[in-house]
Design an enzyme around this catalytic site. Structure first.
Site, PDB file in Angstrom:
ATOM      1  N   GLU A 142       9.231 -16.168  -2.884  1.00 25.98           N
ATOM      2  CA  GLU A 142       9.367 -14.942  -3.674  1.00 25.98           C
ATOM      3  C   GLU A 142      10.802 -14.447  -3.679  1.00 25.98           C
ATOM      4  O   GLU A 142      11.344 -14.054  -4.723  1.00 25.98           O
ATOM      5  CB  GLU A 142       8.432 -13.871  -3.099  1.00 25.98           C
ATOM      6  N   GLN A 172      29.661   1.448 -17.019  1.00 28.05           N
ATOM      7  CA  GLN A 172      30.925   2.187 -17.070  1.00 28.05           C
ATOM      8  C   GLN A 172      31.794   1.701 -18.219  1.00 28.05           C
ATOM      9  O   GLN A 172      32.379   2.503 -18.964  1.00 28.05           O
ATOM     10  CB  GLN A 172      31.669   2.022 -15.738  1.00 28.05           C
ATOM     11  N   GLU A 188       0.847  -1.196   0.000  1.00 29.13           N
ATOM     12  CA  GLU A 188       0.000   0.000   0.000  1.00 29.13           C
ATOM     13  C   GLU A 188       0.880   1.242   0.000  1.00 29.13           C
ATOM     14  O   GLU A 188       2.104   1.141   0.207  1.00 29.13           O
ATOM     15  CB  GLU A 188      -0.910  -0.008   1.231  1.00 29.13           C
TER      16      GLU A 188
END
Length: 394
Positions: free
Chosen positions: A259, A353, A143
């Site tokens: 996850e 880079q 949220e």
């Protein structure tokens, strides 16, 4: 593999780890072939569009990618955590992390709630279409004021007869715009302890009172659709509760392990792809009369990054193996998320880079990859939160 289509010998990938079986390596070859033939040629257009076309996701379902860990009765392949790592790593190597996260949220962050907590009726109703890629899932926990702090969510669900009524807002929801089925976390008992106040509900797209407030414009992961969701007196059947009321926090914590392993594997795939891309570049790009590869500083930096990526890869594999064996791996998985999220950004910084000015151009693959990688130390548990989890277990 029950539902995983096989490729021929020409797609074989040499086995490089004792953690993986021939079945795992066949899956790796299949995903790698799919990435080369059906993602890379088209994904720049998906970056511009801001989403992965539904037919692509259905194709992934047809190939068995969305059912790797699920039972054969629903169309799955009944494989293990290591198979999930193979999928995530190879999708990460695609260089299009928006595509990768679109698929991995569906397979390993959202649909798992339907399977783990769903009733027999819920599984029978939803799992076949989820595995086939016909119903795309999102998980709505985060949220505006609650990310890693799941206990801090404010969305509520009150019981009214045979219904629950949801009110609140969700933010940064992957698959939020074009998803079909949402696993929504909401507080059902404001008087209970925070860890016992959260429940998870299934909300289908088109439910009155539920809307996609806006599609979010992101720095990276451009081909994954991400949304802010709003629930205003959104009434759903009481049977849409996933599992037991008040047990949602524990379900979310349980799946964070999966996850975070997946995100770590995806980050390692991204880092390896960046090194491979940069090796090709520095071997052909000339400066001061010789290829950049001839500069000792560049060779040694890339060698050290390759060593770090290999170390990270082995940590991912080991954590996945532990999980597949049913072992407690919270410490190792937290290490994976912290290490790999930071490492992929270290790799990208160096690779940009070494590309010089070209690394700063939007036409450069490494520029897109560097943008995509930045969120890896944030999403799924910020590095600082992960390090606290490790510190508790030292």
């Amino acid at each position: 593999m029950a539902a995983v289509e096989q490729f021929g010998a020409e797609g074989a990938v040499p086995q490089r780890s004792p953690y993986f079986s021939e079945e795992h390596e066949a899956l790796r070859a299949q995903v790698r072939r799919f990435v080369e033939t059906e993602i890379k040629p088209h994904a720049l257009a998906w970056e511009e569009a801001g989403f992965v076309p539904r037919e692509v996701l259905q194709r992934m379902g047809e190939l068995g990618f969305f059912g790797i860990r699920y039972p054969a009765e629903y169309g799955g392949s009944e494989m293990d955590t290591l198979a999930t790592v193979v999928l995530a790593e190879e999708l990460g190597r695609s260089t299009f992390s928006g595509v990768a996260i679109t698929a991995l949220v569906h397979t390993d962050m959202a649909s798992v709630h339907v399977f783990n907590a769903g009733s027999t009726a819920q599984r029978e109703r939803y799992m076949p279409d989820i595995i086939a890629g016909k119903a795309i899932c999102a998980v709505a926990v985060t949220e505006p004021d609650a990310g890693s702090d799941v206990k801090g969510i404010r969305t509520t669900a009150r019981r009214e007869g045979d219904s629950y009524v949801l009110n609140g807002a969700k933010m940064f929801i992957t698959n939020g715009v074009y998803g079909d089925l949402y696993c929504v976390a909401a507080k059902t008992d404001l008087s209970a302890k925070p860890s016992q106040s959260v429940s998870i509900f299934l909300v289908e797209k088109g439910t009155p009172g539920f809307k996609v407030s806006r599609a979010l414009d992101k720095y990276g992961w451009r081909s994954s659709d991400t949304a802010e969701l709003v629930f205003e007196e959104c009434r759903i059947p009481a049977e849409n509760l996933l599992g037991q009321e008040g047990r949602g926090f524990y379900a979310i914590m349980r799946n964070f392990q999966n996850e975070r392993t997946v995100i770590g594997a995806m980050a390692i795939g991204e880092a390896q792809a960046a090194i491979d891309l940069t090796l090709d570049y520095v071997r052909t790009r000339k400066a001061f009369g010789a290829p950049l590869w001839d500069k000792q500083a560049i060779r040694q930096k890339l060698a050290m990054l390759a060593a770090k990526v290999e170390a990270g890869r082995q940590l991912v594999y080991h954590a996945a193996w532990m999980d597949a064996q049913g072992m407690e791996a919270t410490r190792e998985v937290s290490m994976v998320k912290a290490l790999c999220g930071e490492l992929v950004n270290e790799v990208m910084y160096a690779c940009v880079q070494f590309h010089g000015g070209m690394g700063f151009m939007r036409e450069s693959t490494i520029e897109r990859m560097a943008r995509d990688a930045r969120v890896q130390s944030i999403g799924g548990g910020a590095t600082e939160v992960m390090l606290e989890e490790v510190a508790k277990r030292l």
